[in-house]
Write a protein that holds these residues in place. Sequence first.
Motif, PDB file in Angstrom:
ATOM      1  N   LYS A  11      35.082  86.997  63.170  1.00 55.77           N
ATOM      2  CA  LYS A  11      34.068  85.976  63.404  1.00 55.77           C
ATOM      3  C   LYS A  11      34.253  84.885  62.352  1.00 55.77           C
ATOM      4  CE  LYS A  11      31.011  89.615  65.096  1.00 55.77           C
ATOM      5  NZ  LYS A  11      31.988  90.710  64.850  1.00 55.77           N
ATOM      6  N   ILE A  13      33.818  80.686  61.047  1.00 51.54           N
ATOM      7  CA  ILE A  13      33.199  79.362  61.096  1.00 51.54           C
ATOM      8  C   ILE A  13      34.220  78.343  60.609  1.00 51.54           C
ATOM      9  CG2 ILE A  13      31.468  77.856  60.030  1.00 51.54           C
ATOM     10  CD1 ILE A  13      29.578  80.257  59.941  1.00 51.54           C
ATOM     11  N   THR A  30      40.912  80.675  67.805  1.00 57.71           N
ATOM     12  CA  THR A  30      40.414  81.254  69.051  1.00 57.71           C
ATOM     13  C   THR A  30      41.552  81.895  69.842  1.00 57.71           C
ATOM     14  OG1 THR A  30      38.696  79.551  69.136  1.00 57.71           O
ATOM     15  CG2 THR A  30      39.122  80.769  71.156  1.00 57.71           C
ATOM     16  N   ARG A  35      36.438  84.988  67.379  1.00 57.77           N
ATOM     17  CA  ARG A  35      35.244  84.297  67.860  1.00 57.77           C
ATOM     18  C   ARG A  35      34.963  83.200  66.836  1.00 57.77           C
ATOM     19  NH1 ARG A  35      30.062  85.717  70.092  1.00 57.77           N
ATOM     20  NH2 ARG A  35      29.038  83.717  70.534  1.00 57.77           N
ATOM     21  N   CYS A  37      32.900  79.538  65.609  1.00 57.78           N
ATOM     22  CA  CYS A  37      31.860  78.518  65.727  1.00 57.78           C
ATOM     23  C   CYS A  37      32.312  77.297  64.956  1.00 57.78           C
ATOM     24  CB  CYS A  37      30.524  79.017  65.176  1.00 57.78           C
ATOM     25  SG  CYS A  37      29.203  77.779  65.341  1.00 57.78           S
ATOM     26  N   ARG A  56      34.392  81.820  73.736  1.00 62.98           N
ATOM     27  CA  ARG A  56      34.659  82.396  72.421  1.00 62.98           C
ATOM     28  C   ARG A  56      34.618  81.349  71.321  1.00 62.98           C
ATOM     29  NH1 ARG A  56      39.342  84.512  71.327  1.00 62.98           N
ATOM     30  NH2 ARG A  56      40.493  83.884  73.164  1.00 62.98           N
ATOM     31  N   THR A  58      32.113  78.117  70.155  1.00 61.02           N
ATOM     32  CA  THR A  58      30.899  77.337  70.359  1.00 61.02           C
ATOM     33  C   THR A  58      30.821  76.255  69.297  1.00 61.02           C
ATOM     34  OG1 THR A  58      29.630  78.905  69.010  1.00 61.02           O
ATOM     35  CG2 THR A  58      29.650  79.258  71.397  1.00 61.02           C
ATOM     36  N   ALA A  77      25.092  80.157  63.284  1.00 62.15           N
ATOM     37  CA  ALA A  77      26.403  80.606  63.752  1.00 62.15           C
ATOM     38  C   ALA A  77      26.584  82.100  63.517  1.00 62.15           C
ATOM     39  CB  ALA A  77      27.502  79.824  63.038  1.00 62.15           C
ATOM     40  N   GLU A  80      24.504  84.010  65.985  1.00 65.48           N
ATOM     41  CA  GLU A  80      25.071  83.941  67.335  1.00 65.48           C
ATOM     42  C   GLU A  80      26.307  84.821  67.470  1.00 65.48           C
ATOM     43  OE1 GLU A  80      27.381  80.598  69.991  1.00 65.48           O
ATOM     44  OE2 GLU A  80      25.631  79.956  68.844  1.00 65.48           O
ATOM     45  N   MET A  81      27.149  84.846  66.436  1.00 66.80           N
ATOM     46  CA  MET A  81      28.390  85.619  66.505  1.00 66.80           C
ATOM     47  C   MET A  81      28.185  87.084  66.129  1.00 66.80           C
ATOM     48  SD  MET A  81      31.369  83.046  65.058  1.00 66.80           S
ATOM     49  CE  MET A  81      30.667  82.898  63.405  1.00 66.80           C
ATOM     50  N   LEU A  84      29.957  87.437  60.059  1.00 69.31           N
ATOM     51  CA  LEU A  84      30.906  86.433  59.575  1.00 69.31           C
ATOM     52  C   LEU A  84      32.005  87.123  58.776  1.00 69.31           C
ATOM     53  CD1 LEU A  84      31.604  83.395  59.264  1.00 69.31           C
ATOM     54  CD2 LEU A  84      30.303  83.431  57.114  1.00 69.31           C
TER      55      LEU A  84
END
Length: 257
Positions: A11, A13, A30, A35, A37, A56, A58, A77, A80-81, A84
């Motif tokens: 995950k 960011i 991705t 995943r 953000c 996958r 956003t 983020a 949502e995921m 992290l």
Amino acid sequence: MTDTATLSGKKIIVTGAARGIGASAARALTAAGARVCGLDVSVAAAGAPEVRDAGRLTFDLCDVSSRTSATAAINRAVEEMGGLDVLIHVAGVQRYTPAEAITDEEWDLVVGVNAKGTMIANQAAFPHLKARGGRIVNFASAAGAMGLRGCAHYAASKGAVLAWTRTIAQEWGRYGVSVNAVAPGMWTPMYDTTRAGMSPEQLEAHDRGMAMMIPLGGRLGDPDADMAPVLVFLASDASRFITGQTLAVDGGLMMVR
């Protein structure tokens, strides 16, 4: 043998993800199975389909120079995921102004986004990484190590990023958090803007100089081909024992100078 280079289940960011290196990174991460953000200050980010992939990836709006905005966006983020693993902090700005003409307002903008924004984004991500470890990759610049004529405030801000990165790598290593910096030499929309402001004579001299200073190819690199694979590696478990380093991905520009 476990494939430590895979990003499956990670995950991540990515700040500054609306265009340029950030958008390239979001696509590559991705594609590698993560995943992602993407965060960006630009309202255009919400309409950036080129960095979306089957849900996958956003997007959310975020001003990294604002603690309120950045912390809220990173927390959203993570929620949502569902966690992290990696922060790739790309967001930054550059302005060209002679050192003697830099105003307080322009200094505050450049240093606020680049240096303060790095601190804020890293601090906002840290609580989510602290419990189980993870990766932070900050974007610095050769300017931070060598200076850059016409961009003293930009160079100062990136020098701060380098010092900050080395320091938190020492402080946060006990939590299993590795922190590294990259100094990219990439052809980006920001660089296109810079080139557009040059006269034909200036552009010719600039390109001649770049050809002399960059051993590999004589010009800046391609974000997709040259930068994104490095970020995939740094985001992966294959980089777990690397921290506090500055990796120049610039065709040899920093080495030569």
